[in-house]
Design a protein around this motif. Sequence first.
Motif, PDB file in Angstrom:
ATOM      1  N   GLY A 172     -18.280  22.146  11.858  1.00  0.00           N
ATOM      2  CA  GLY A 172     -17.015  21.428  11.740  1.00  0.00           C
ATOM      3  C   GLY A 172     -16.773  21.000  10.311  1.00  0.00           C
ATOM      4  O   GLY A 172     -17.665  20.456   9.653  1.00  0.00           O
ATOM      5  N   LEU A 173     -15.570  21.249   9.813  1.00  0.00           N
ATOM      6  CA  LEU A 173     -15.176  20.832   8.474  1.00  0.00           C
ATOM      7  C   LEU A 173     -14.072  19.787   8.566  1.00  0.00           C
ATOM      8  O   LEU A 173     -13.126  19.946   9.334  1.00  0.00           O
ATOM      9  CB  LEU A 173     -14.651  22.012   7.654  1.00  0.00           C
ATOM     10  N   SER A 174     -14.185  18.738   7.777  1.00  0.00           N
ATOM     11  CA  SER A 174     -13.136  17.732   7.639  1.00  0.00           C
ATOM     12  C   SER A 174     -12.516  17.872   6.254  1.00  0.00           C
ATOM     13  O   SER A 174     -13.186  17.664   5.241  1.00  0.00           O
ATOM     14  CB  SER A 174     -13.708  16.322   7.803  1.00  0.00           C
ATOM     15  N   MET A 175     -11.243  18.251   6.203  1.00  0.00           N
ATOM     16  CA  MET A 175     -10.588  18.471   4.915  1.00  0.00           C
ATOM     17  C   MET A 175     -10.553  17.210   4.075  1.00  0.00           C
ATOM     18  O   MET A 175     -10.809  17.244   2.866  1.00  0.00           O
ATOM     19  CB  MET A 175      -9.173  19.015   5.146  1.00  0.00           C
ATOM     20  N   SER A 176     -10.233  16.070   4.687  1.00  0.00           N
ATOM     21  CA  SER A 176     -10.168  14.826   3.904  1.00  0.00           C
ATOM     22  C   SER A 176     -11.536  14.446   3.362  1.00  0.00           C
ATOM     23  O   SER A 176     -11.670  14.013   2.208  1.00  0.00           O
ATOM     24  CB  SER A 176      -9.581  13.694   4.753  1.00  0.00           C
ATOM     25  N   ALA A 177     -12.580  14.649   4.174  1.00  0.00           N
ATOM     26  CA  ALA A 177     -13.922  14.297   3.720  1.00  0.00           C
ATOM     27  C   ALA A 177     -14.422  15.270   2.654  1.00  0.00           C
ATOM     28  O   ALA A 177     -15.210  14.885   1.774  1.00  0.00           O
ATOM     29  CB  ALA A 177     -14.881  14.271   4.903  1.00  0.00           C
ATOM     30  N   GLY A 190      -2.946  20.011   3.776  1.00  0.00           N
ATOM     31  CA  GLY A 190      -3.545  19.895   2.457  1.00  0.00           C
ATOM     32  C   GLY A 190      -3.148  18.715   1.622  1.00  0.00           C
ATOM     33  O   GLY A 190      -4.000  18.068   0.998  1.00  0.00           O
ATOM     34  N   ASN A 191      -1.853  18.377   1.563  1.00  0.00           N
ATOM     35  CA  ASN A 191      -1.426  17.283   0.699  1.00  0.00           C
ATOM     36  C   ASN A 191      -1.852  15.924   1.220  1.00  0.00           C
ATOM     37  O   ASN A 191      -2.411  15.104   0.478  1.00  0.00           O
ATOM     38  CB  ASN A 191       0.097  17.330   0.515  1.00  0.00           C
ATOM     39  N   ASP A 192      -1.605  15.645   2.503  1.00  0.00           N
ATOM     40  CA  ASP A 192      -1.979  14.324   3.016  1.00  0.00           C
ATOM     41  C   ASP A 192      -3.491  14.169   3.122  1.00  0.00           C
ATOM     42  O   ASP A 192      -4.022  13.068   2.961  1.00  0.00           O
ATOM     43  CB  ASP A 192      -1.288  14.033   4.354  1.00  0.00           C
ATOM     44  N   CYS A 193      -4.217  15.267   3.355  1.00  0.00           N
ATOM     45  CA  CYS A 193      -5.680  15.168   3.379  1.00  0.00           C
ATOM     46  C   CYS A 193      -6.233  14.879   1.988  1.00  0.00           C
ATOM     47  O   CYS A 193      -7.269  14.220   1.855  1.00  0.00           O
ATOM     48  CB  CYS A 193      -6.292  16.441   3.951  1.00  0.00           C
ATOM     49  N   GLY A 194      -5.555  15.372   0.954  1.00  0.00           N
ATOM     50  CA  GLY A 194      -5.949  15.006  -0.404  1.00  0.00           C
ATOM     51  C   GLY A 194      -5.793  13.518  -0.645  1.00  0.00           C
ATOM     52  O   GLY A 194      -6.637  12.880  -1.288  1.00  0.00           O
ATOM     53  N   VAL A 195      -4.723  12.948  -0.117  1.00  0.00           N
ATOM     54  CA  VAL A 195      -4.520  11.491  -0.218  1.00  0.00           C
ATOM     55  C   VAL A 195      -5.604  10.762   0.563  1.00  0.00           C
ATOM     56  O   VAL A 195      -6.216   9.807   0.066  1.00  0.00           O
ATOM     57  CB  VAL A 195      -3.120  11.116   0.301  1.00  0.00           C
ATOM     58  N   ALA A 196      -5.861  11.199   1.803  1.00  0.00           N
ATOM     59  CA  ALA A 196      -6.866  10.543   2.641  1.00  0.00           C
ATOM     60  C   ALA A 196      -8.259  10.628   2.035  1.00  0.00           C
ATOM     61  O   ALA A 196      -9.113   9.779   2.299  1.00  0.00           O
ATOM     62  CB  ALA A 196      -6.868  11.161   4.039  1.00  0.00           C
ATOM     63  N   ASP A 209      -5.566   4.371   0.759  1.00  0.00           N
ATOM     64  CA  ASP A 209      -6.722   3.467   0.704  1.00  0.00           C
ATOM     65  C   ASP A 209      -7.673   3.643   1.879  1.00  0.00           C
ATOM     66  O   ASP A 209      -8.572   2.831   2.073  1.00  0.00           O
ATOM     67  CB  ASP A 209      -6.240   2.018   0.632  1.00  0.00           C
ATOM     68  N   GLU A 210      -7.500   4.694   2.652  1.00  0.00           N
ATOM     69  CA  GLU A 210      -8.447   4.921   3.751  1.00  0.00           C
ATOM     70  C   GLU A 210      -9.692   5.637   3.242  1.00  0.00           C
ATOM     71  O   GLU A 210      -9.708   6.204   2.138  1.00  0.00           O
ATOM     72  CB  GLU A 210      -7.792   5.730   4.865  1.00  0.00           C
ATOM     73  N   GLU A 211     -10.735   5.615   4.054  1.00  0.00           N
ATOM     74  CA  GLU A 211     -11.933   6.386   3.774  1.00  0.00           C
ATOM     75  C   GLU A 211     -12.148   7.364   4.919  1.00  0.00           C
ATOM     76  O   GLU A 211     -11.921   7.024   6.084  1.00  0.00           O
ATOM     77  CB  GLU A 211     -13.152   5.463   3.633  1.00  0.00           C
ATOM     78  N   ARG A 251       0.835  -1.197   0.000  1.00  0.00           N
ATOM     79  CA  ARG A 251       0.000   0.000   0.000  1.00  0.00           C
ATOM     80  C   ARG A 251       0.872   1.251   0.000  1.00  0.00           C
ATOM     81  O   ARG A 251       2.106   1.163  -0.033  1.00  0.00           O
ATOM     82  CB  ARG A 251      -0.956  -0.032   1.192  1.00  0.00           C
ATOM     83  N   TRP A 252       0.210   2.403   0.045  1.00  0.00           N
ATOM     84  CA  TRP A 252       0.925   3.681  -0.031  1.00  0.00           C
ATOM     85  C   TRP A 252       0.596   4.534   1.174  1.00  0.00           C
ATOM     86  O   TRP A 252      -0.564   4.741   1.511  1.00  0.00           O
ATOM     87  CB  TRP A 252       0.554   4.418  -1.322  1.00  0.00           C
ATOM     88  N   PHE A 253       1.657   5.041   1.795  1.00  0.00           N
ATOM     89  CA  PHE A 253       1.588   5.813   3.028  1.00  0.00           C
ATOM     90  C   PHE A 253       2.072   7.228   2.739  1.00  0.00           C
ATOM     91  O   PHE A 253       3.177   7.420   2.225  1.00  0.00           O
ATOM     92  CB  PHE A 253       2.475   5.147   4.077  1.00  0.00           C
ATOM     93  N   ALA A 254       1.247   8.234   3.046  1.00  0.00           N
ATOM     94  CA  ALA A 254       1.635   9.624   2.853  1.00  0.00           C
ATOM     95  C   ALA A 254       2.164  10.187   4.162  1.00  0.00           C
ATOM     96  O   ALA A 254       1.498  10.110   5.196  1.00  0.00           O
ATOM     97  CB  ALA A 254       0.440  10.445   2.372  1.00  0.00           C
ATOM     98  N   LEU A 255       3.342  10.763   4.099  1.00  0.00           N
ATOM     99  CA  LEU A 255       4.000  11.325   5.274  1.00  0.00           C
ATOM    100  C   LEU A 255       4.410  12.758   4.956  1.00  0.00           C
ATOM    101  O   LEU A 255       5.149  12.999   4.003  1.00  0.00           O
ATOM    102  CB  LEU A 255       5.232  10.498   5.641  1.00  0.00           C
TER     103      LEU A 255
END
Length: 401
Positions: free
Chosen positions: A335-340, A282-288, A132-134, A73-77
């Motif tokens: 409340g806002l969730s950037m990933s969502a 911003g970047n990791d939330c785009g991945v999430a 691959d998370e939701e 899988r792919w992990f964003a750090l």
Amino acid sequence: MSLPADAQAKGPAIPLARWADRQLAALTRDHGLPRLHGAALLGERGAHGGYRIGGRISAGLGGSRLLPTRDGRWFALTLIRDVDRELLPALFQDEALAVFDHAAIAAAALRHDCADLLQRGRMLGLPVASADEEPVSAPVEILERGDKRRRTAGHRPLVVDLSAIWAGPLAGHLLWQAGMEVVKVESLTRPDLIRRDDPATFDRINQGKASLLVDFASAEQKARLIGLIRSANVVIESSRPRALRHLGIDADALVREIPGLVWLTVTGHGARGEPANWVGIGNDCGVAGGLSRALAEVTGEIGYVGDAIADPLTGIVGAREVLRALQQGGARRIGLSMSAIVAMALAEERAFDRAALDCELRSWGQAVGHPFPALAPRVPSAPVRPLGADTERYLAAALAC
């Protein structure tokens, strides 16, 4: 396959820019904002900062990387602060890890499963994600409600913007575009990082705002700030719960107490429960939010899409939700969730025109190494106040109240 010659000249469209453009068109139609364009808000930092599309390395400073893990899988750090690197030995369970060596970090990721790294990273307070998370939270949640407030005709709402970086300040910028009085509050010891690191972006999204510099170690200044908040119509913040508690601010209590107060809480992954303590930018939330996986499904190669794309998408949604709440009149904490929000935008754009989105993703994937799309500069139309220039005026007025 290489990028077509015409696209090489002007750069590929940023996926989800059309979604952003429809939201901005609605803000113009429903609330009278000047017409801004999605491609500009999503791409102006990259276009004018000389950014190139980086594939598995985020654009600009390259502070976020997609790393393959042991389970395929792919992990964003994301590592933009030295203090985050100090946590890498704990993340990878390797006290000898060379924390400034990208190759060593990538090799360490290959020794672990993605889910384990994600869990440990979030416990440590690192901005991390899995491709691959939701999202675990709704994109927009009403966290608390209070009484309505009737406003007189011609009333100019006061916005207290406690947020930093991009998403929250962009929401404040759009509210300023809507004619509101916006006051940007910064910490004496930790001013907004992009004031120093990206002054052009700072100027674009903080033009026209008053500037306050507050010593959060001072009980008197904190009390004056809370007094200012009590006089506000809107508050924007992006703090984790413990940071608000440290300031002596109880957002839910203020919303219950002050009729008509609209409080916007910007988070990486949600404002309730454990996700409220997860760090996301911003970047990791785009991945999430699934955007890197969407790119891989179309192109066969994973990578970052856009420039910290969750930030501008969230800023647009934040402004929209505040304007709606003010129209309705009732106090509420939103409340806002950037990933969502990224996941929501992706789903809505697929439903709107899946073929066009896939084409944009394909072009983006083919453009690794190419510059960001060219854009005409959006020149600030109002001055940017010097840091702290308006502190005494606003905090003295708050004390008088």
